[in-house]
Design a protein around this motif. Structure first.
Motif, PDB file in Angstrom:
ATOM      1  N   ASP A   9       0.864  -1.182   0.000  1.00 51.48           N
ATOM      2  CA  ASP A   9       0.000   0.000   0.000  1.00 51.48           C
ATOM      3  C   ASP A   9       0.900   1.231   0.000  1.00 51.48           C
ATOM      4  OD1 ASP A   9      -2.135  -1.686   0.120  1.00 51.48           O
ATOM      5  OD2 ASP A   9      -2.560  -1.386   2.248  1.00 51.48           O
TER       6      ASP A   9
ATOM      7  N   LEU B  41       0.184   5.478 -10.960  1.00 51.47           N
ATOM      8  CA  LEU B  41      -1.057   5.221 -11.707  1.00 51.47           C
ATOM      9  C   LEU B  41      -0.754   4.549 -13.043  1.00 51.47           C
ATOM     10  CD1 LEU B  41      -3.049   8.483 -10.874  1.00 51.47           C
ATOM     11  CD2 LEU B  41      -3.384   6.197  -9.923  1.00 51.47           C
TER      12      LEU B  41
ATOM     13  N   ARG C 160      -0.314   0.850 -12.206  1.00 55.43           N
ATOM     14  CA  ARG C 160      -1.226   0.691 -11.082  1.00 55.43           C
ATOM     15  C   ARG C 160      -1.215  -0.710 -10.469  1.00 55.43           C
ATOM     16  NH1 ARG C 160      -2.697   0.459  -7.230  1.00 55.43           N
ATOM     17  NH2 ARG C 160      -4.522   1.134  -6.085  1.00 55.43           N
ATOM     18  N   GLU C 161      -1.134  -1.760 -11.338  1.00 57.85           N
ATOM     19  CA  GLU C 161      -1.290  -3.133 -10.831  1.00 57.85           C
ATOM     20  C   GLU C 161      -0.106  -3.578  -9.967  1.00 57.85           C
ATOM     21  OE1 GLU C 161       1.013  -3.106 -14.405  1.00 57.85           O
ATOM     22  OE2 GLU C 161      -0.910  -2.155 -13.915  1.00 57.85           O
TER      23      GLU C 161
ATOM     24  N   ARG D 204      -3.156  -0.498  -2.261  1.00 54.58           N
ATOM     25  CA  ARG D 204      -3.993   0.709  -2.201  1.00 54.58           C
ATOM     26  C   ARG D 204      -3.131   1.957  -2.350  1.00 54.58           C
ATOM     27  NH1 ARG D 204      -7.296  -1.343   2.937  1.00 54.58           N
ATOM     28  NH2 ARG D 204      -9.067  -2.163   1.829  1.00 54.58           N
TER      29      ARG D 204
ATOM     30  N   ARG E 147     -11.488   8.940  -9.509  1.00 56.08           N
ATOM     31  CA  ARG E 147     -10.996   7.584  -9.830  1.00 56.08           C
ATOM     32  C   ARG E 147     -11.325   6.602  -8.713  1.00 56.08           C
ATOM     33  NH1 ARG E 147      -5.744   7.583 -13.415  1.00 56.08           N
ATOM     34  NH2 ARG E 147      -5.752   5.412 -12.769  1.00 56.08           N
ATOM     35  N   SER E 148     -11.533   5.350  -9.107  1.00 57.31           N
ATOM     36  CA  SER E 148     -11.865   4.357  -8.089  1.00 57.31           C
ATOM     37  C   SER E 148     -10.626   3.581  -7.617  1.00 57.31           C
ATOM     38  CB  SER E 148     -12.907   3.377  -8.629  1.00 57.31           C
ATOM     39  OG  SER E 148     -12.408   2.792  -9.807  1.00 57.31           O
ATOM     40  N   ASP E 149      -9.502   3.733  -8.331  1.00 58.38           N
ATOM     41  CA  ASP E 149      -8.311   2.970  -7.949  1.00 58.38           C
ATOM     42  C   ASP E 149      -7.340   3.794  -7.112  1.00 58.38           C
ATOM     43  OD1 ASP E 149      -7.600   4.709  -9.924  1.00 58.38           O
ATOM     44  OD2 ASP E 149      -6.449   3.273 -11.112  1.00 58.38           O
ATOM     45  N   LEU E 150      -7.883   4.856  -6.509  1.00 59.01           N
ATOM     46  CA  LEU E 150      -7.034   5.770  -5.752  1.00 59.01           C
ATOM     47  C   LEU E 150      -7.949   6.541  -4.822  1.00 59.01           C
ATOM     48  CD1 LEU E 150      -4.733   8.219  -5.702  1.00 59.01           C
ATOM     49  CD2 LEU E 150      -5.934   8.937  -7.727  1.00 59.01           C
TER      50      LEU E 150
END
Ligand SMILES: Cc1cc2nc3c(=O)[nH]c(=O)nc-3n(C[C@H](O)[C@H](O)[C@H](O)COP(=O)(O)OP(=O)(O)OC[C@H]3O[C@@H](n4cnc5c(N)ncnc54)[C@H](O)[C@@H]3O)c2cc1C
Ligand code: FES
Lengths: 156, 287
Positions: free
Chosen positions: B122, B143, B146-147, B151, B176-179
């Motif tokens: 994370d 970003l 990202r993978e 978190r 954004r939903s990944d951050l």
């Protein structure tokens, strides 16, 4: 909260970050003196100088704590969100709010009658101590924030 | 026509030697706030802008006035972007540099953020005030890959809503939903519906697994000290907390000693330094 069963009221308080793990007798007493309130954006939860008659725990939404000086615009100095509580003026004589609190999002709170809570805490010192240990970090957090702001502003 | 510039030990070489500023032209200027501007720069001679690592800085020269260390705030492989706050004579001149004008650039210098330490973990980015620009290249990189990371939690604090930089971009990041990107200010008027409180008040809300987290912190020294303390209290190990330090710079290449901070030279050993190593010099008595 009057329409809720006593068990549901207790569960509601137990689920709140501030009350979680506090002595069961205290939570039961607080639940018995609690009301659930909702506020629209822009509605005041409390006003500076008014009697602090309730201990307010935020369940949902966001509350802005504002200071007001006659020669300046209103200034939000802190926001309080779910799991947090609104101050300690209800506990300290003369029991008057020293800030305005206004909903900056649709907000739901649990408001506990302050007189009942004060009596309970005074009559059960162990509960009172546990409660104060919860409340002091709130106060310490505010002081800490002010200290950081003062140091960053380089005024010391 | 574009040509690769010669380098010396990784440093760009200007016409007058490795430590002389290379002339760049201001391609565009965006006023972020009343005293902070973002400049996009391109080499006057059409050469390729040297690539940089997130967290590195350049020495920007306002011709005839002076030099200042300014972090790179754009994408690592894109155009050269700097965000400058007008404080003294040099930074005031850089802040005001209009499109078409020239500034001198030497760099990039410094070590940058240790991105590899964050792989599989994370990541917490905590920025105070002008601490966001040096963290932006890192966020772009996180970003873009990202993978590779767990978190991503960003907490950004500024004095007032008017002193927030990259406002439009922040709205896109927040969507954004990944951050998770939290913004807080020290004080605000009624027109602000966001959070109010210092950066550390937002940290309890940040979701990360402390034992498996790497934190990158940049801002005023007081803010960094208290943020590091709050992260330690949450259980983030001291070795996993990195601060970007600011010290007055002259040579920026480890010769003059101007930027000394404890045993470190911020220009050469930093600006990013692990909290575990610098805590004693931050006025922190215990670790
Ligand atoms: C690694 C590194 C990265 C940096 N990145 C950036 C960046 O991306 N953007 C940027 O704008 N600056 C950045 N700085 C800071 C910048 O280098 C200095 O603010 C700059 O040197 C000021 O130069 P000056 O000659 O304009 O002001 P000076 O003449 O040095 O100072 C003028 C006045 O401003 C005051 N002052 C100086 N710095 C500050 C400060 N930080 N806060 C409050 N008052 C101050 C001084 O006390 C003095 O009174 C960075 C510094 C370092 C070391
Ligand atoms: S600025 Fe000269 S040694 Fe760092």
């Amino acid at each position: 909260m009057s329409t809720e069963s006593p068990t549901a009221r207790i569960a509601r308080l137990e689920a709140h970050e501030f009350f979680r793990g506090l002595p069961a007798g205290l939570v039961r007493a607080a639940a018995g003196a609690a009301a659930l309130r909702s506020y629209r954006v822009g509605e005041f939860l409390l006003r500076e100088g008014r009697d602090a008659e309730e201990f307010i725990a935020v369940e949902q939404g966001k509350v802005a704590l504002e200071v007001f000086a006659a020669d300046r615009a209103r200034l939000t100095v802190q926001t309080v969100g779910p799991g947090e509580v609104l101050g300690w003026s209800w506990l300290l004589s003369p029991h008057r709010w020293t800030l305005d609190a206004i909903a900056s999002k649709p907000t739901q709170v649990v408001a506990v009658n302050a007189a009942v809570l004060r009596e309970r805490l005074a009559a059960h010192p162990e509960e009172g101590y546990a409660f104060l240990l919860r409340l002091l970090p709130v106060l310490a957090g505010r002081l800490h924030g002010l200290r950081v702001q003062l140091l960053e502003a380089d005024v010391l | 026509m574009s040509s690769e510039r010669a380098t010396s030990g990784g440093l760009p070489v200007g016409p007058a030697g490795p430590y002389a500023p290379v002339p760049y032209r201001v391609r565009s200027r965006t006023e972020e706030t009343a005293d902070i501007a973002t400049l996009v720069l391109a080499p006057v001679d059409g050469a390729v802008t040297p690539s940089s690592a997130p967290g590195q800085f350049n020495m920007l020269y306002a011709f005839g006035i002076g030099e200042a260390a300014i972090s790179i705030s754009g994408a690592p492989d894109g155009a050269l972007v700097h965000t400058v706050q007008a404080l003294g004579a040099t930074s005031r001149a850089l802040f005001a540099a209009p499109p078409g004008s020239c500034v001198g650039v030497r760099g990039p210098y410094g070590n940058g953020w240790p991105l590899e330490r964050a792989v599989g973990r994370d990541v917490v980015l905590a920025a105070g005030g002008l601490g966001l620009p040096p963290l932006r290249p890192l966020l772009y990189r996180l970003l873009a890959e990202r993978e590779r990371f767990g978190r991503i939690e960003v907490v950004y604090g500024a004095r007032t809503p008017k002193s927030l930089v990259f406002y439009e971009e922040i709205q896109r990041w927040r969507a954004r939903s990944d951050l998770r990107f939290q913004v807080t200010v020290d004080a605000a008027g009624r027109d602000w519906y966001g959070d109010v409180g210092v950066v550390t008040t937002r940290l309890p809300d940040a979701r990360f697994d402390p034992a498996n987290t790497v934190a990158f912190v940049c801002g005023p020294e007081v803010m960094m000290r208290f943020t590091a303390k709050a992260l330690l209290e949450r259980g983030v190990p001291a070795e996993a907390i990195f601060l970007s330090m600011e010290r007055n710079m002259k040579c920026a290449v480890g010769f003059c000693g101007h930027c000394q901070f404890g045993p470190e030279f911020v220009c050469r050993d930093g600006p990013v330094l692990p909290y575990a190593r610098i805590a004693p010099y931050l006025g922190v008595r215990e670790l």
